[in-house]
Write a protein that holds these residues in place. Sequence first.
Motif: not given
Length: 224
Positions: A70-75
């Motif tokens: 489970l992951a997400c990106v903050v960019t």
Amino acid sequence: MDGTEFARSEPASRMAAAGTSSVAAGMVIIVDDDALVRAALDSLFRSVGFMTRLYASAKEALTDTWPDMLACVVTDVRMPEVGGFEFQTALSARSIEVPVIFMTGHGDIPMTVRAMKAGAVDFLSKPFRDQDMLDAVNTAMERARIGREVERGSAAAHALYATLTPREREVMEGVVRGLLNKQIAGEMGIAEITVKLHRSSVMRKMGVRRLPDLVRLAGVLGGV
């Protein structure tokens, strides 16, 4: 080497220290060319139980092995060489389906619209409140969780469908179209009793007892 860069280069050590609760929460992948921003976000996310992985550029992130969890990106949107929007496009091209949260110090309405049309979970202008970022990440993780469940369900449905014979697949296609046994028999040129036998076998192999459940599985399969 400062503490931020050390943390980025040693993700495994930080994951082990985070404990099992962070594994359940997921990983936030932070991509920003500003070391201070990376450090601040790293501290924020780890303080509430998330694992983190930090990158100073999109190119660096794209050359690394992505976690199967489970992951997400903050960019950041504006970065040297490869910006946030281009980064999101590159991820999709590599079949890396992960929710993305954009942030920028130079936000405007057209940029926000572009981000949301690209499927972003949120678009935050710097400076933002910690709670706004945490809310966005929690939404992203929920989206990621649902996506993984759908993916697992699809894989299971395809595995069950693969056990059907060609004739059983034809019968299933007729059933989910709403045809009666005699109509399916007429289309296939077989006896109605044979259709009933195939239909019973389809229900058993697909692990369902009710027609609505079979129709739902057909939808997961993308149609049959």
